[in-house]
Design an enzyme around this catalytic site. Structure first.
Site, PDB file in Angstrom:
ATOM      1  N   TYR A 162      -5.601   1.317   3.179  1.00 10.77           N
ATOM      2  CA  TYR A 162      -5.518   1.891   4.665  1.00 10.77           C
ATOM      3  C   TYR A 162      -4.707   0.901   5.277  1.00 10.77           C
ATOM      4  O   TYR A 162      -4.017   1.390   6.240  1.00 10.77           O
ATOM      5  CB  TYR A 162      -6.962   1.843   5.155  1.00 10.77           C
ATOM      6  CG  TYR A 162      -7.289   2.694   6.230  1.00 10.77           C
ATOM      7  CD1 TYR A 162      -6.291   3.394   6.855  1.00 10.77           C
ATOM      8  CD2 TYR A 162      -8.543   3.397   6.525  1.00 10.77           C
ATOM      9  CE1 TYR A 162      -6.260   4.465   8.019  1.00 10.77           C
ATOM     10  CE2 TYR A 162      -8.554   4.270   7.599  1.00 10.77           C
ATOM     11  CZ  TYR A 162      -7.555   4.908   8.102  1.00 10.77           C
ATOM     12  OH  TYR A 162      -7.677   5.930   9.299  1.00 10.77           O
ATOM     13  N   GLU A 169       3.328   2.853   8.297  1.00 13.22           N
ATOM     14  CA  GLU A 169       3.401   4.024   9.346  1.00 13.22           C
ATOM     15  C   GLU A 169       4.217   3.308  10.641  1.00 13.22           C
ATOM     16  O   GLU A 169       5.025   3.897  11.302  1.00 13.22           O
ATOM     17  CB  GLU A 169       2.159   4.614   9.840  1.00 13.22           C
ATOM     18  CG  GLU A 169       1.628   5.416   8.583  1.00 13.22           C
ATOM     19  CD  GLU A 169       0.338   6.134   8.670  1.00 13.22           C
ATOM     20  OE1 GLU A 169      -0.491   5.888   9.744  1.00 13.22           O
ATOM     21  OE2 GLU A 169      -0.561   6.199   7.904  1.00 13.22           O
TER      22      GLU A 169
END
Length: 247
Positions: A162, A169
């Protein structure tokens, strides 16, 4: 006795129909196949192909068709949650899905710098492994045949993947905003017939800053799910062991 029957009927009504289960199994199986292919493309691009190949084609050009199809197909998950086909929280699912769709559609596809960001391979790597495990878990869970190691992977690998995915991102966002700062793209200034203004650069920054309050909540939500699922699994294993010992 009637209360037990009512409770049993209520639980049964919450079970998806056979057709819904078939649809969910098919959807999750297709996603496992799609993300497995994307992971293969990553391995092929960086490990199996030579520098001459990478000089001729970018990672995005090589993976874009599969990424666009399978990442955007995740929008269906929001509908599945909203219509009660799965037990996922529609709001949490929406945040997770839209953040990735924003990276693909609103960042990488929208800017030339996003396509060559060092964050792209990082994000794709984390996404691919996460989705293969997640969709595989969902498909197996529908037929009630989930090996313990799959459950463990589903609720453990996110601890590392994660943050890696979010880092990738944000790097894509950073590369995109550098281009948007120097070029007036995807923006509208007044006066215009809509009598409205929109700054793509400001939008990118708003989304990036939005990661600060949202990411910890989603991350902690996954830890809560991990305690709930793995804790229950450990209790079940312990109870089974004690029962066998008693016999």
């Amino acid at each position: 006795m009637s209360a037990k029957v009512a409770k049993s009927n209520k639980s049964a009504s919450k079970e998806p129909s056979a057709l819904a289960k078939l649809y969910l199994i098919g959807y999750n199986a297709v996603q496992v196949g799609g993300w497995s292919y994307i992971l293969y493309q990553l391995v092929d691009y960086y490990l199996l192909q030579g520098p001459e190949f990478r000089a001729q084609i970018t990672l995005w050009d090589y993976t874009q068709v599969a990424v666009i199809i399978f990442q955007n197909a995740a929008f269906v998950e929001i509908l599945n949650a909203a219509f009660g086909l799965v037990k996922s929280n529609p709001v949490v699912t929406g945040f997770q899905v839209f953040s990735r769709m924003m990276v693909v559609v609103g960042v990488v596809m929208a800017t030339p710098t996003g396509k060559v960001s060092p964050g792209l391979p990082i994000a794709l790597f984390a996404w691919a492994i996460t989705e293969i495990i997640r969709y595989g878990y969902y498909a197996l869970n529908i037929v009630k045949v989930v090996p313990h190691f799959v459950v463990f992977l589903r609720y453990t690998t996110f601890i590392v993947l994660y943050p890696i995915g979010v880092t990738g991102e944000l790097l894509c966002f950073w590369w995109a905003q550098s281009y948007a700062r120097e070029n007036s793209v995807w923006s509208t200034v007044m006066p215009n017939k809509w009598n409205a203004t929109f700054s793509y650069l400001a939008f990118l920054w708003i989304v990036m800053l939005g990661y600060i309050p949202i990411f910890p909540q989603l991350y902690l939500h996954m830890f809560a799910q991990r305690r709930k699922i793995l804790g229950a699994a450990s209790s079940a294993v312990g109870a089974s062991a004690q029962k066998k010992k008693a016999h």
